[in-house]
Design an enzyme around this catalytic site. Sequence first.
Site: not given
Length: 203
Positions: A10-12
Site C-alpha cells: 500500500c502507498s501510504t
Amino acid sequence: MAELIGYARCSTVAQDLTAQRDILTGLGVPEDRIYLDKGLTGTNRARPGLDQALAAVRSGDTLVVPKLDRLARSVPDARDIGDTLLARGVRLSLGGSIYDPADPMSKMFFNMLAVFAEFEADLLKMRTREGMAIARSKGKLKGRAPKLTARQQAELVRMRASGDYSIADLMELFSIGRATVYRVLERAAGSPPPAARSAAPAP
C-alpha cells in the site's frame, strides 16, 4: 516442492493491508510466506518487501499478488519483473490468474493492466497537485501529521531526490503535512530547521 509466495503493498502509512492479505491467504498463500511493503509506492522498485519476495521464489514457485498494480505502477517495471520471473522459471499469479507470456491473450491482458496501473499513478499525481494547490489557496494545509519511521523518512528523501515527486506528492503518499516533509528533507541534508536557523546568533 513448489510454493506460493505472496506480495502485498500500500502507498501510504494510513492504509491497511488486511484486505490484500485476506486475498492472498484465500488463494492458498501461507501467512508466513506473505511479504509486505507499507508506505511505499509502486513506482519505486527499491522496496524491501518486494526484494524479499523476489528473493524467496525459486524455480517452479508462484509469486502471487492481489493485482498487478500492487507489484508495479509502470509499464517498464511490470514487464521487467514479469520477464525476470519467467527467466527464473517462476510463475506470476495476478489475483489467481496465471500470467502466461506464451499466450497472446494473456500477454495482451498483462500489458493492458500495466498501462492502466501506470495511468492511475500519473492521474493520482495530477489530482494530488491540483488538490494541494486548491488547499493552499484556501489556507487549509494545517494540522499535526503522524511521524514517519526511519525507513519511511529514507524513502521520502530518495523519492524527492529522484525528481519524480513534488512536495505535494510526498504529502499525499505519506499522509503528512508540508512542514514534516521539509523537516525530513532538511534533516537528511544535515541542515537545521528554519526555526533553529533564525534563532542562531549572528557571527
